[in-house]
Design a protein around this motif. Structure first.
Motif, short mmCIF file in Angstrom:
data_model
loop_
_atom_site.label_atom_id
_atom_site.label_comp_id
_atom_site.label_asym_id
_atom_site.label_seq_id
_atom_site.Cartn_x
_atom_site.Cartn_y
_atom_site.Cartn_z
N GLY A 46 59.55 80.46 51.01
CA GLY A 46 58.35 81.18 50.59
C GLY A 46 58.72 82.63 50.42
N SER A 47 57.86 83.38 49.72
CA SER A 47 58.26 84.77 49.45
C SER A 47 58.19 85.63 50.70
CB SER A 47 57.42 85.36 48.33
OG SER A 47 56.06 85.22 48.63
N LYS A 115 51.57 75.85 38.78
CA LYS A 115 52.89 76.26 39.21
C LYS A 115 52.66 77.45 40.13
CE LYS A 115 57.41 77.24 37.37
NZ LYS A 115 58.24 77.51 36.22
N TYR A 116 53.20 77.40 41.32
CA TYR A 116 52.85 78.42 42.32
C TYR A 116 54.03 78.65 43.24
CZ TYR A 116 50.37 80.39 46.36
OH TYR A 116 49.96 81.16 47.40
N ILE A 117 54.30 79.90 43.56
CA ILE A 117 55.37 80.22 44.51
C ILE A 117 54.73 80.34 45.90
CG2 ILE A 117 57.02 81.97 45.21
CD1 ILE A 117 57.61 82.60 42.47
N THR A 119 53.92 81.52 49.58
CA THR A 119 54.08 82.81 50.23
C THR A 119 54.51 82.65 51.69
OG1 THR A 119 51.78 82.82 50.91
CG2 THR A 119 52.31 83.93 48.87
N TRP B 107 61.25 90.24 44.72
CA TRP B 107 62.24 90.09 45.79
C TRP B 107 61.52 89.65 47.05
CZ3 TRP B 107 67.40 90.54 45.07
CH2 TRP B 107 67.81 91.14 43.87
N ALA B 108 62.16 88.74 47.80
CA ALA B 108 61.57 88.28 49.06
C ALA B 108 62.52 88.66 50.17
CB ALA B 108 61.39 86.77 49.02
N HIS B 110 63.60 88.40 54.03
CA HIS B 110 63.42 87.54 55.19
C HIS B 110 64.31 87.99 56.32
CE1 HIS B 110 61.17 84.01 53.66
NE2 HIS B 110 61.44 84.59 52.53
N ARG B 121 66.06 87.83 49.01
CA ARG B 121 66.24 86.78 48.00
C ARG B 121 65.56 87.18 46.71
NH1 ARG B 121 63.93 82.19 51.54
NH2 ARG B 121 65.20 82.45 53.39
N LEU B 123 63.49 86.25 43.37
CA LEU B 123 62.63 85.19 42.85
C LEU B 123 62.84 85.03 41.35
CD1 LEU B 123 59.35 86.05 44.75
CD2 LEU B 123 60.94 84.23 45.24
N LEU B 156 53.48 83.94 38.09
CA LEU B 156 53.35 83.33 39.42
C LEU B 156 53.04 84.36 40.48
CD1 LEU B 156 56.38 80.95 39.14
CD2 LEU B 156 54.01 80.33 39.06
N GLN B 160 50.52 89.69 45.51
CA GLN B 160 50.42 89.39 46.94
C GLN B 160 50.78 90.60 47.78
OE1 GLN B 160 53.31 86.49 46.57
NE2 GLN B 160 51.93 84.96 45.72
#
Lengths: 309, 160
Positions: A46-47, A115-117, A119, B107-108, B110, B121, B123, B156, B160
């Motif tokens: 997940g992001s 289509k969904y990423i 979280t 970018w994610a 973690h 990571r 995306l 997408l 967020q």
């Protein structure tokens, strides 16, 4: 632990530390829930945070703390169809596992359109077009169902279709939904040569229909009031729009995506020579690891080693 | 007898997977390769050098995307001028910041469960990972994937 080592040969590994923590966490979960069996299903990125998912066989019982099943006549009850297993999810291996709810056909059909990423937050609202009405938790559960039913495979010969008659027609084979385990005496140990062909692998779980269930739902009332001939026509129409797939379908029959030649790729890792074993049956054994990767669901992998998979 | 106007005829060649591979590797490198701030420095003669005194970011700093910069020749005007002016030898943030990448949120970051390593990571190119172990000079990047860019990414990401 051994299984994780095999996955490492094929190139999928969590790292020593994480693997150990995962083992301990799963043991604790199985003690807490007293499930009949527990399996590590996988990890979804997940992001913000990742999901670790465990599959539990609780024989149709709802886990503690799960949401009550929704009122939906088309819902497949716990322990059957898409809801056969209970799934638990966690963001952090060192944390608590949360049970995921059952999945309704509506949720499945809607999840196929978007289509969904992910979280990493189970309660996140999903804003997409076409709309998905529920939170990320339900989308996750829907994806788990779709992936499991598409990528759960077994070597052929171990299970067979429970058809009504001894010599079933194609039609009867198609309609048959139940499978039984073949008598262990009758099972011939597959050789490496056989296992490297996609024909000799089959889907273990039934495919999900367009409706979002594994079997057709009850026909609505107006159909039951029709005459015999009309009703048959209605059911034929439904079967045409939403076709059933054969149970135990061979992997070679899977349709690949656009641009791909096959829906599955097969890799052999390690020593591929077949050795004779000391047993009386004169079987051959091989120490290589066979990895079957799905191209439709990238990341789904089945490993075969010796006579286990 | 060499004539400057002589046109060199390139022999006909099929477009092979090798060409595509070379392109993809380069594209990923340019789009994704990143380093923690402080890992490299610009010498007064404008040479890029690894910073020997780099002790690593703390775990809190490493978890922030603002502390990473691209490992490539700067594209943004701001950074190019910065280097041309000669200020870059005194500061460490003279390369393009990763946080300003568009689309925003591609970018994610973690932190792993032991709270010592951070992975950043991408995306946009799923499977690309920048890693850094906090409080150490261990950092790097790697790609495990099928070489396909996630062009749907702007649709997408929903702020967020």
């Amino acid at each position: 632990m051994e299984e994780f080592q095999r996955f490492e040969w094929a190139g999928v590994h969590f790292g020593e530390e994480e693997t150990y923590l995962l083992q301990r966490s799963l043991t604790k979960l199985s003690h807490d829930t007293k499930a009949k069996s527990i399996k590590f299903w996988g990890k979804i990125f997940g992001s913000k945070k990742d999901y670790y998912i465990a599959e539990l066989d609780q024989e149709g019982n709802a886990p503690d703390g799960a949401e009550p099943d929704p009122e939906d006549p088309k819902l497949e009850a716990r322990g059957t169809g898409v809801n056969q297993y209970n799934y638990f999810v966690t963001n952090d291996i060192l944390g608590e596992w949360t049970p995921l709810p059952v999945i309704t056909p509506d949720q499945l059909t809607q999840s196929r359109k978007i289509k969904y990423i992910f979280t990493g937050n189970l309660d996140a609202t999903i804003v997409t077009n076409p709309p998905f009405q529920w939170s990320e938790k339900y989308y996750l559960r829907a994806q788990i169902a779709r992936i499991s039913h598409s990528t759960n495979i077994i070597p052929s010969g171990l299970w067979k279709i429970n058809a009504d008659s001894d010599e079933p027609t194609q039609e009867e084979l198609l309609q048959a939904r139940e499978i039984t385990e073949t008598d262990p005496e009758e099972v011939k140990q597959a050789t490496l040569q056989q296992l490297t062909s996609l024909k000799n692998w089959q889907h273990y779980m039934p495919a999900i229909l367009k409706e979002g269930r594994t079997t057709y739902s009850e026909a609505p009332d107006f159909v039951n009031e029709m005459e015999e001939a009309e009703r048959e026509q209605w059911e034929k129409d439904r079967a045409r729009k939403d076709p059933l797939e054969y149970r135990l379908k061979a992997l070679s029959d899977d349709k690949p995506l656009n641009g791909y030649k096959q829906a599955w790729t097969l890799r052999t890792c390690g020593d591929t020579i077949e050795y004779d074993t000391i047993s009386e049956k004169k079987e051959k054994t091989s120490y290589c690891v066979l990895a079957l990767k799905s191209q439709v669901w990238p990341g789904a992998m089945t490993i075969a080693y010796g006579n286990k998979w | 007898d060499d004539n400057d106007d002589f046109v060199i005829k390139v022999p006909q060649k099929n477009f092979t997977e090798l060409d595509r591979l070379a392109f993809v590797v380069r594209a990923i490198d340019i789009d994704c390769a990143a380093l923690p701030i402080g890992a490299v420095k610009l010498s007064p003669t404008h040479e890029l050098r690894y910073n020997d005194t780099f002790k690593g970011l703390t775990i809190e700093e490493a978890a922030k995307i603002e502390n990473y910069q691209h490992f490539r020749d700067p594209i943004s005007e701001e950074k190019r001028e910065y280097i041309a002016r000669g200020d870059a030898s005194f500061k460490y943030d003279f390369l393009d910041p990763v946080a300003k990448d568009s689309p925003n949120g591609s970018w994610a970051v973690h932190t792993d469960s032991s709270k010592t390593c951070v992975t950043v990571r991408s995306l946009l190119w799923p499977g690309f990972v920048n890693y850094h172990r906090a409080n150490s000079s261990v950092f790097g990047f790697c790609y495990f994937g099928d070489g396909i860019k996630n062009s749907d990414l702007p649709f997408l990401l929903s702020g967020q």
